[in-house]
Write an enzyme that holds these catalytic residues in place. Structure first.
Site, PDB file in Angstrom:
ATOM      1  N   GLU A 105       0.843  -1.202   0.000  1.00  0.00           N
ATOM      2  CA  GLU A 105       0.000   0.000   0.000  1.00  0.00           C
ATOM      3  C   GLU A 105       0.876   1.249   0.000  1.00  0.00           C
ATOM      4  O   GLU A 105       2.105   1.141   0.157  1.00  0.00           O
ATOM      5  CB  GLU A 105      -0.949  -0.015   1.206  1.00  0.00           C
ATOM      6  CG  GLU A 105      -2.010  -1.095   1.080  1.00  0.00           C
ATOM      7  CD  GLU A 105      -2.941  -1.185   2.264  1.00  0.00           C
ATOM      8  OE1 GLU A 105      -3.245  -0.158   2.881  1.00  0.00           O
ATOM      9  OE2 GLU A 105      -3.342  -2.311   2.592  1.00  0.00           O
ATOM     10  N   HIS A 120      -9.039   9.216   2.434  1.00  0.00           N
ATOM     11  CA  HIS A 120      -8.619   8.096   1.589  1.00  0.00           C
ATOM     12  C   HIS A 120      -8.805   8.528   0.144  1.00  0.00           C
ATOM     13  O   HIS A 120      -9.882   9.011  -0.227  1.00  0.00           O
ATOM     14  CB  HIS A 120      -9.450   6.846   1.902  1.00  0.00           C
ATOM     15  CG  HIS A 120      -8.832   5.601   1.351  1.00  0.00           C
ATOM     16  ND1 HIS A 120      -8.736   5.364  -0.007  1.00  0.00           N
ATOM     17  CD2 HIS A 120      -8.250   4.538   1.957  1.00  0.00           C
ATOM     18  CE1 HIS A 120      -8.125   4.205  -0.197  1.00  0.00           C
ATOM     19  NE2 HIS A 120      -7.820   3.685   0.973  1.00  0.00           N
ATOM     20  N   ARG A 135      -0.691   8.725   1.389  1.00  0.00           N
ATOM     21  CA  ARG A 135      -2.082   9.081   1.118  1.00  0.00           C
ATOM     22  C   ARG A 135      -2.358  10.571   1.013  1.00  0.00           C
ATOM     23  O   ARG A 135      -3.178  11.012   0.212  1.00  0.00           O
ATOM     24  CB  ARG A 135      -2.938   8.550   2.260  1.00  0.00           C
ATOM     25  CG  ARG A 135      -3.840   7.488   1.809  1.00  0.00           C
ATOM     26  CD  ARG A 135      -4.529   6.883   2.972  1.00  0.00           C
ATOM     27  NE  ARG A 135      -4.418   5.449   2.809  1.00  0.00           N
ATOM     28  CZ  ARG A 135      -4.933   4.579   3.639  1.00  0.00           C
ATOM     29  NH1 ARG A 135      -5.563   4.982   4.717  1.00  0.00           N
ATOM     30  NH2 ARG A 135      -4.810   3.305   3.418  1.00  0.00           N
ATOM     31  N   HIS A 171     -11.506   9.491   6.194  1.00  0.00           N
ATOM     32  CA  HIS A 171     -11.306   8.055   6.399  1.00  0.00           C
ATOM     33  C   HIS A 171     -10.844   7.724   7.813  1.00  0.00           C
ATOM     34  O   HIS A 171     -11.317   6.767   8.416  1.00  0.00           O
ATOM     35  CB  HIS A 171     -10.262   7.615   5.372  1.00  0.00           C
ATOM     36  CG  HIS A 171      -9.913   6.155   5.411  1.00  0.00           C
ATOM     37  ND1 HIS A 171     -10.838   5.176   5.127  1.00  0.00           N
ATOM     38  CD2 HIS A 171      -8.740   5.520   5.668  1.00  0.00           C
ATOM     39  CE1 HIS A 171     -10.243   3.988   5.215  1.00  0.00           C
ATOM     40  NE2 HIS A 171      -8.985   4.160   5.562  1.00  0.00           N
ATOM     41  N   ARG A 208      -1.071   8.893   8.823  1.00  0.00           N
ATOM     42  CA  ARG A 208      -0.912   7.470   9.140  1.00  0.00           C
ATOM     43  C   ARG A 208      -0.443   6.673   7.928  1.00  0.00           C
ATOM     44  O   ARG A 208      -0.991   6.814   6.832  1.00  0.00           O
ATOM     45  CB  ARG A 208      -2.249   6.909   9.625  1.00  0.00           C
ATOM     46  CG  ARG A 208      -2.246   5.421   9.863  1.00  0.00           C
ATOM     47  CD  ARG A 208      -3.618   4.976  10.323  1.00  0.00           C
ATOM     48  NE  ARG A 208      -4.611   5.149   9.299  1.00  0.00           N
ATOM     49  CZ  ARG A 208      -5.085   4.172   8.530  1.00  0.00           C
ATOM     50  NH1 ARG A 208      -4.655   2.928   8.685  1.00  0.00           N
ATOM     51  NH2 ARG A 208      -6.007   4.414   7.631  1.00  0.00           N
TER      52      ARG A 208
END
Ligand code: FAD
Ligand code: SIN
Length: 542
Positions: free
Chosen positions: A115, A235, A281, A342, A377
């Site tokens: 990811e 997100h 992200r 998110h 994060r």
């Protein structure tokens, strides 16, 4: 109704259930209650797709996972916490497997996904339904415990607190069941807050409707400090839809080769970051925001149609099925996607053991702020943090096992005694809820400005004041309880965002576009008016 337990857990996501099953196993002669506001499975956890980040392969190392987490966290992660949690990754996966979680395996090992922000494959998963599998296994484990009672459809209203030897203590929680129209006081020397995230404070969110920030609001009202709430993670890829419920398209899709394209079909991420579609992200979400503003379009496209259909169906069975239900074939069509709220990196201040400013009150999972995530994060680090904290918190809470004392406090919430409940104007509640959520999505989104923050704050303060004045005159309902929490959390987010006059991680403000370590490399801490300094006990504490 009055109930007494040795341990109370509020929330039935990964954090609450892991804690509950562990404490119930370790102390079979003690009583444990799990309180949850809807069905037991209804939680952010249940919708988690990508998986759990952990160092599981010879090509990986703890140092690399720590470095990726710190890099994405943009200078605000607490290094010692990151190191502790990352090193416990493999043991955490083992503990979940021991409880009954079945992760996807490949050639005798775990199939490791990739990811954004990770420099290698390290995401342990159960196809694209990791959260559902974790909920299944943890709930099964909890249901086997004879000393554990589950109270579903029961919403926590406020924590019961009192002063003991000059210090604030938590003695349990007041609850309300809409179905039974029943108020209860749950008393316990240990209360674990595991109420999850705040996505519903925003209009566009990946989170289910339970995510209204109740735990953060309750803890703040009770006198615990909260921190870093400006760092709301968007997100990048939620399936675009004006009518249907939001549906996440996992970052693991990009991990398997999916690419973002604009309306002209151009792959745009190479313009924004060397890691392209697998950049952290915040960068991908801002890039999409920028493309949308430039083109005036409503969405961009996520395209994985170049991978074999059989692979896509096997790796992402749930995403394939849900897209098909919406007349989109992910094996052939690029999917329309938009960013949406998110995850909240901030929360109730806690150490790794979940200890807060209030004795007897613990917090773990998404409601907590330990310093693991800093200003942003790293993908799939939250499920890991939640289990490590719940595990440590169970050890710490055992210290309370001999303290079976219950506070001498009023038996139930003020609501019980409030005889005036004339106003039953549901339109007021739904209007205020919608207004706050739209305001937060429009003014506190991916790109912020001083002016918009100021306007948002003025409006939210007015709404909050009016809610506080009509709160007790409303007939009790989940609607009014959640609205009061959403409004408070919105106000706390705006205060944090207004304080930070720089751009860092998830907080990007056009008036201060640069990161300024000389002034702002620190947490944004909000002290409630009734805050009392906590004792510095043994063990680690922030
Ligand atoms: P939750 O799982 O949200 O549980 C909170 C519980 O508290 C719920 O049972 C809720 O009903 C209950 N509750 C809330 N308020 C009250 C109240 N007032 N009274 C009673 N009960 C209450 N993270 C990863 O690491 N990897 C992923 O792949 C991943 N994918 C995700 C996908 C989606 C769509 C979403 C939304 C999140 C994802 N995340 C992922 C984030 C991660 O799922 C959450 O951070 C994590 O599950 C939070 O766990 P929790 O136990 O703290 O809270
Ligand atoms: C995802 O599957 O993209 C979500 C992962 C996360 O939020 O950590």
């Amino acid at each position: 109704m009055e109930r007494k337990y040795d341990f109370i857990i509020i929330g039935s996501g990964i954090a609450g259930l892991f804690f509950a099953q562990k404490i119930a196993s370790m102390l079979p002669d003690r009583t444990v209650a799990v309180i949850t506001k809807k069905r037991e499975t209804e939680s952010n956890t249940n919708y988690a797709q990508g998986g759990i980040a952990s160092v599981m392969s010879r090509n990986d190392s703890f140092e690399l996972h720590v470095a990726d987490t710190l890099q994405v966290g943009a200078g605000l992660c607490r290094r010692s916490i990151v190191e502790d949690i990352v090193r416990l990754g493999p043991l955490t996966i083992k503990k979940l497997v021991d409880v009954g979680v079945k992760f996807t395996t490949m050639r005798g090992g775990y199939d490791l996904g990739r990811e954004g922000g990770h420099s290698t494959n390290r995401v342990v998963h159960a196809a694209d339904l990791t959260g559902r599998e974790i909920e299944r296994a943890l709930l099964t484990a909890c249901r086997r415990k004879k000393n554990l009672d589950m109270f579903r459809d029961t919403i926590a209203l406020d924590l019961i607190t009192y002063i003991h030897r000059g210090r604030r203590r938590c003695g349990g929680v007041y609850t309300f069941s809409e179905k039974k129209h029943e108020f209860s006081s749950f008393y316990s020397p240990v209360t674990m807050l595991a109420t999850g995230g705040i996505g519903q404070v925003y209009y566009h969110t990946t989170n289910p409707t339970i995510a209204t920030g109740d735990g953060i609001a309750m803890a703040y009202r009770a006198g615990a400090r909260v921190a870093n709430l400006e760092f709301v993670q968007f997100h990048p890829t939620t399936l675009y839809s004006t009518k249907q419920r939001p549906f996440l398209i996992s970052e693991a899709v990009r991990g398997e080769g999916g690419v973002l394209r604009n309306s002209a079909g151009v792959k745009f991420m190479k313009k924004y970051h060397p890691q392209k579609d697998l950049a952290p992200r915040d960068i991908v979400a801002r890039a999409i925001d920028n493309e949308l503003k430039k083109t005036g379009e409503e969405y961009v496209y996520l395209d994985i149609s170049h991978r074999p259909a059989s692979f896509i169906k096997r790796r992402f069975p749930n995403i394939f099925k849900e897209c098909l239900r919406r007349n989109l074939d992910i094996t052939k069509d690029p999917l329309p996607v938009v960013p949406s709220a998110h995850y909240v990196c901030g929360g109730v201040m806690a150490d790794l053991y979940g200890r807060t400013d209030i004795d007897g009150l613990y917090v773990c999972g998404e409601s907590a702020c330990t310093g693991m995530h800093g200003a942003n994060r790293l993908a799939s680090n939250s499920l890991l943090e939640a289990v490590v904290m719940a595990d440590f918190a169970a050890e710490a809470a055992m210290d309370f096992r001999e303290k079976k004392t219950f506070p001498d406090v009023p038996p139930a919430d003020e609501w019980l005694h409030s005889s005036i409940r004339k106003m039953s104007d549901r339109i007021v509640i739904s209007h205020d809820r919608l207004e706050i959520r739209r305001l937060m999505s429009d003014f506190l989104g991916i790109v912020r400005s001083k002016n918009r923050l100021k306007m948002a704050h003025e409006r939210v303060k007015v709404i909050l004041k009016s809610i506080n004045s009509y709160y007790l005159s409303q007939p009790a309902s989940y609607g009014i309880v959640e609205l009061r929490n959403i409004a408070l959390v919105a106000e706390l987010i705006i205060r944090c965002a207004s304080w930070r006059m720089e751009s860092r991680g998830l907080h990007y403000i056009v008036d201060y576009p640069d990161m300024d370590d000389s002034k702002w490399k620190r947490d944004t801490i909000l002290k409630p008016p009734n805050f009392k300094a906590a004792r510095r006990g043994s063990g680690k504490r922030r």
